[in-house]
Design a protein around this motif. Structure first.
Motif, mmCIF file in Angstrom:
data_model
loop_
_atom_site.group_PDB
_atom_site.id
_atom_site.type_symbol
_atom_site.label_atom_id
_atom_site.label_comp_id
_atom_site.label_asym_id
_atom_site.label_seq_id
_atom_site.Cartn_x
_atom_site.Cartn_y
_atom_site.Cartn_z
ATOM 1 N N ASP A 169 44.729 34.237 50.080
ATOM 2 C CA ASP A 169 45.885 34.725 50.836
ATOM 3 C C ASP A 169 46.493 33.636 51.736
ATOM 4 O OD1 ASP A 169 45.457 37.181 49.703
ATOM 5 O OD2 ASP A 169 44.414 38.025 51.440
ATOM 6 N N LYS A 194 36.716 34.594 49.884
ATOM 7 C CA LYS A 194 37.513 34.341 48.681
ATOM 8 C C LYS A 194 38.918 34.900 48.846
ATOM 9 C CE LYS A 194 33.622 34.215 45.440
ATOM 10 N NZ LYS A 194 32.989 34.854 44.257
ATOM 11 N N ASN A 195 39.020 36.099 49.376
ATOM 12 C CA ASN A 195 40.335 36.709 49.592
ATOM 13 C C ASN A 195 41.128 35.946 50.640
ATOM 14 O OD1 ASN A 195 39.861 38.765 47.718
ATOM 15 N ND2 ASN A 195 38.932 40.108 49.252
ATOM 16 N N TYR A 196 40.449 35.504 51.693
ATOM 17 C CA TYR A 196 41.112 34.746 52.758
ATOM 18 C C TYR A 196 41.665 33.432 52.223
ATOM 19 C CZ TYR A 196 41.834 32.655 57.376
ATOM 20 O OH TYR A 196 42.395 32.073 58.486
ATOM 21 N N GLU A 235 33.060 37.694 49.699
ATOM 22 C CA GLU A 235 34.277 38.261 49.109
ATOM 23 C C GLU A 235 35.460 38.154 50.064
ATOM 24 O OE1 GLU A 235 34.809 39.151 45.987
ATOM 25 O OE2 GLU A 235 32.769 38.407 45.664
ATOM 26 N N LYS A 236 35.201 38.362 51.350
ATOM 27 C CA LYS A 236 36.271 38.186 52.338
ATOM 28 C C LYS A 236 36.748 36.743 52.360
ATOM 29 C CE LYS A 236 35.544 41.860 55.761
ATOM 30 N NZ LYS A 236 35.220 42.131 57.187
ATOM 31 N N CYS A 242 36.068 35.810 58.564
ATOM 32 C CA CYS A 242 35.346 36.497 57.474
ATOM 33 C C CYS A 242 33.862 36.695 57.736
ATOM 34 C CB CYS A 242 35.502 35.703 56.173
ATOM 35 S SG CYS A 242 37.196 35.342 55.722
ATOM 36 N N ASP A 275 30.752 37.056 54.922
ATOM 37 C CA ASP A 275 31.106 37.883 53.766
ATOM 38 C C ASP A 275 31.826 37.018 52.722
ATOM 39 O OD1 ASP A 275 32.501 39.662 51.964
ATOM 40 O OD2 ASP A 275 32.155 41.264 53.422
#
Length: 300
Positions: free
Chosen positions: A294, A289-291, A286-287, A281, A284
């Motif tokens: 997921d 958080k998404n990582y 936001e990346k 990530c 970043d």
């Protein structure tokens, strides 16, 4: 018997729950086992005690579960004690509670207790400072702070007082269980350190202003300093500090395993998780958080 309710959070604690209940039943008016749907004999054992009330709630994290217990358990006592199933009060501490609590000034709403760390049957004294935790408080005067890792009881009102004698953390599971548990801890600890660095949740920003025990606050501030050190080097340096400079090597084979596994292996695993996340990530947020959502089902 003291005017105390004990809250014990459980998930498959058949190895510890009898010892824990037996340890406090002579001093506590109420004992609440708050279970997240154990599949072993935990509830069967707990039901054998007349003064134990069993509640069940789906697990989110320790802090959320404990606060749920404070809201939903029919607590009728002045004091509440948080106790993990693998913990117990030493005889000296029980005597101290019986001597001091009935006459304790109303200005004190929280009691800080020293922790005795037992690993593979051995009390570990050297290599780490004496840990002191806010575990006993007047009902309605404290809650658990909400965070993924290293959560503490936080006073809403009043002052804390320290007692002299210890409660013990003495887990009877084998090293495979211990290792698997810390593998689970590692991602949460990694998120905690990333939160300090990148402000993922905003929780870390408020650390210095929380009314937790003085030692817990000091430890939290040291974590902020630790988070600024280079990956992997810091876990090695931390082990050396504990094992050599703080005399952890004097604790024998058990002490070596404790400081190596908890002070170096676990901390290196945490750094490996952070390395993995940053490699995927960058910086970043936001990346990240998404990582985390997921790959580790951690929603931020």
């Amino acid at each position: 018997m003291l005017d105390i309710s004990v809250i014990i959070l459980t998930l498959n604690e058949e190895l510890h729950i009898r010892r824990c209940i037996e340890n406090v039943r002579s001093i506590a008016k109420q004992i609440f086992v708050v279970d997240c749907f154990s599949t072993d004999r935990t509830l069967e054992i707990a039901k054998q005690y007349n003064n134990v009330i069993i509640l069940q709630n789906k697990w989110v994290n320790y802090a959320t579960q404990f606060n749920w217990a404070l809201e939903h358990a029919p607590i009728q006592t002045e004091w509440v004690l948080r106790l993990d199933a693998d913990e117990y009060l030493t005889p000296e501490l029980k005597l101290e509670l019986e001597e001091k609590i009935p006459s304790l000034s109303n200005k004190y709403t929280g009691i800080v207790l020293p922790l005795r760390r037992v690993f593979l049957g051995k009390t570990i004294r050297r290599g780490m400072p004496q840990i002191k935790l806010l575990r006993l408080f007047r009902y309605g005067k404290a809650v658990s702070e909400i965070r993924l890792m290293d959560e503490h009881i936080q006073l809403i009102d009043g002052k804390t007082i320290e007692f002299k004698y210890e409660f013990a953390d003495d887990n009877l599971n084998n090293l495979s269980w211990w290792s698997q548990k810390h593998i689970g801890y590692a991602i949460r600890e990694a998120v905690d350190l990333l939160d300090i660095e990148f402000n993922l949740t905003g929780v870390a920003e408020a650390d210095a202003h929380k009314q937790i025990s003085a030692q817990a606050l000091q430890k939290r501030m040291k974590k902020h300093q630790y988070a600024k050190q280079p990956l992997f080097w810091r876990s090695f340096a931390y082990f050396c500090y504990r094992y050599f400079f703080k005399l952890g090597f004097t604790e024998g084979k058990e002490g070596f395993l404790w400081h190596f596994l908890q002070g170096w292996w676990y901390r290196t695993l945490v750094d490996a998780k952070i390395f993995e996340i940053k490699r995927a990530c960058g910086n970043d947020v936001e990346k990240m958080k998404n990582y985390l959502n997921d790959n580790y089902q951690i929603k931020i």
